[in-house]
Design a protein around this motif. Sequence first.
Motif, short mmCIF file in Angstrom:
data_model
loop_
_atom_site.label_atom_id
_atom_site.label_comp_id
_atom_site.label_asym_id
_atom_site.label_seq_id
_atom_site.Cartn_x
_atom_site.Cartn_y
_atom_site.Cartn_z
N ALA A 139 0.73 -1.16 -0.08
CA ALA A 139 0.19 0.04 0.17
C ALA A 139 0.76 1.34 0.03
CB ALA A 139 -0.83 0.06 1.26
N GLN A 140 2.08 1.29 0.42
CA GLN A 140 3.01 2.46 0.51
C GLN A 140 3.65 2.89 -0.98
OE1 GLN A 140 3.53 3.65 3.47
NE2 GLN A 140 2.47 1.92 4.30
N PHE A 141 3.45 2.03 -2.11
CA PHE A 141 4.01 2.33 -3.25
C PHE A 141 3.08 3.30 -3.93
CE2 PHE A 141 6.28 -1.77 -2.51
CZ PHE A 141 7.52 -1.22 -2.93
N GLN A 142 3.81 4.46 -4.44
CA GLN A 142 2.64 5.56 -5.00
C GLN A 142 3.57 5.88 -6.24
OE1 GLN A 142 -0.33 6.44 -3.98
NE2 GLN A 142 -0.08 5.03 -2.12
N PRO A 143 2.81 6.48 -7.34
CA PRO A 143 1.26 6.57 -7.26
C PRO A 143 0.73 4.98 -7.45
CG PRO A 143 2.28 7.03 -9.40
CD PRO A 143 3.34 6.82 -8.65
N ASP A 144 -0.55 5.02 -7.46
CA ASP A 144 -1.52 3.80 -7.52
C ASP A 144 -1.17 2.78 -8.83
OD1 ASP A 144 -3.70 2.24 -6.55
OD2 ASP A 144 -4.65 2.76 -8.27
N TRP A 145 -0.85 3.60 -9.70
CA TRP A 145 -0.53 2.67 -10.81
C TRP A 145 0.94 1.69 -10.79
CZ3 TRP A 145 4.03 3.02 -13.42
CH2 TRP A 145 4.83 4.17 -13.37
N TYR A 146 1.61 2.54 -9.98
CA TYR A 146 2.84 1.93 -9.92
C TYR A 146 2.93 0.50 -8.75
CZ TYR A 146 7.84 1.32 -8.43
OH TYR A 146 9.19 0.84 -8.15
N GLY A 147 1.96 0.93 -7.80
CA GLY A 147 1.58 -0.04 -6.76
C GLY A 147 1.10 -1.16 -7.37
N LYS A 148 0.19 -0.98 -8.20
CA LYS A 148 -0.64 -2.09 -8.76
C LYS A 148 0.34 -2.87 -9.66
CE LYS A 148 -5.13 -0.26 -8.86
NZ LYS A 148 -6.29 0.37 -9.92
N ALA A 149 1.41 -2.31 -10.33
CA ALA A 149 2.49 -2.97 -11.17
C ALA A 149 3.36 -4.00 -10.28
CB ALA A 149 3.40 -1.80 -11.88
N ILE A 150 3.50 -3.31 -9.01
CA ILE A 150 4.31 -4.25 -8.05
C ILE A 150 3.64 -5.36 -7.72
CG2 ILE A 150 5.29 -4.30 -6.06
CD1 ILE A 150 7.07 -2.71 -8.03
N GLN A 151 2.30 -5.19 -7.43
CA GLN A 151 1.32 -6.24 -7.18
C GLN A 151 1.14 -7.38 -7.88
OE1 GLN A 151 -2.37 -4.83 -5.58
NE2 GLN A 151 -2.45 -6.46 -3.97
N GLN A 152 1.04 -6.94 -9.30
CA GLN A 152 1.00 -7.69 -10.44
C GLN A 152 2.26 -8.49 -10.61
OE1 GLN A 152 -1.25 -7.05 -14.51
NE2 GLN A 152 0.95 -6.20 -14.68
N THR A 153 3.29 -7.80 -10.38
CA THR A 153 4.76 -8.60 -10.39
C THR A 153 4.73 -9.61 -9.44
OG1 THR A 153 5.68 -6.68 -11.37
CG2 THR A 153 7.01 -8.24 -10.36
N LEU A 154 4.21 -9.46 -8.36
CA LEU A 154 4.22 -10.68 -7.24
C LEU A 154 3.41 -11.91 -7.49
CD1 LEU A 154 3.95 -8.09 -4.19
CD2 LEU A 154 6.01 -9.54 -4.81
N GLN A 155 2.29 -11.58 -8.34
CA GLN A 155 1.60 -12.71 -8.47
C GLN A 155 2.09 -13.86 -9.33
OE1 GLN A 155 -1.88 -10.70 -10.32
NE2 GLN A 155 -2.53 -10.00 -8.40
N SER A 156 2.89 -13.63 -10.38
CA SER A 156 3.33 -14.64 -11.09
C SER A 156 4.47 -13.87 -12.13
CB SER A 156 2.67 -15.30 -11.98
OG SER A 156 1.89 -14.37 -12.94
N VAL A 157 5.25 -14.74 -12.91
CA VAL A 157 6.04 -14.53 -13.94
C VAL A 157 5.31 -13.77 -14.92
CG1 VAL A 157 8.02 -15.01 -15.53
CG2 VAL A 157 7.99 -16.13 -13.19
N ALA A 158 4.20 -14.41 -15.13
CA ALA A 158 3.61 -13.61 -16.16
C ALA A 158 3.02 -12.42 -16.07
CB ALA A 158 2.31 -14.69 -16.62
N GLY A 159 2.64 -12.46 -14.62
CA GLY A 159 2.36 -10.90 -14.31
C GLY A 159 3.56 -9.79 -14.40
#
Length: 295
Positions: A139-159
Amino acid sequence: MQASDMRCALGRAYKVYKAGKYSLEYMVCGGDGPQPLVMIHSLEYPGWPPHDFCEQAEASGFQVIAVRRPGFGKNPILPDMKEQADLIADFLLKKGIKDAIIVMSGTSCPIGYKLAKKQDLAIRNSIFVNCCFNYDQIAQFQPDWYGKAIQQTLQSVAGARLSLMALKSSWGIFGRTWVHETALAKSQGDISFLRENPQLVSEAIENLLARLDVHTFHAEIASSVATDPSLTDRYFEGVPALVMSGSETTATWKQGVESEAARLGLPAVTYLPSGDFLAVYQSHREFFAALQNHV
């Protein structure tokens, strides 16, 4: 194993250390004799230390040995933090670098967890900078799009592949510093560093883009943001280590890291006055003063 001389785009000399099919690049600043200070970079800034940092280091009694890791610059990828730790340990042993202070920043900190436990390296102190340990800071990563990119990266190699494609597109469309200035915008000190060191930052980003692939990107993010089961309670008890962070980070990040440092048996967090991700270079005088006080 061998080391060969090279020059970066800014004309500064560095060497390449090879061990089998893998390598790392390193730059030595200052003469022999002072205390070795080994700098291991994070994902967002795989660049060399600024001249003023090196000058302050020498004045404070340190010789800087900056390491550019596998997967960055011209080094072949090695998307496994344990294997990277083994490579760096091999480098330190073969080059006779003992009694060193090892400074890990951001995504390189998981390498430091492993190096700190290697007794044959005789590490004088391990410094973890901008490290989250097992604190969930998505939740600390800003802006929101960057935080979502980090979250997507954590999900899988495809993400991670999708996130990296988006970031590389942004670098191409908006210019090479836009992603950095946007992702580091919460810290005025970080922005000041980027703008006051344009050539250094450009060289670092060039060496980020030259080799960064999806497996390296995924490993860097996952190893530093996801929970690390090896970090058990009192993990660093009896291990000489310090935690530093930039004062311009958020209050909730400070609370999370302070709680983790206490759980792991580390001293209270030292805060540098200017900067966040780049606080060590932006607040270099205070950084060396803190080292001299604690080491």
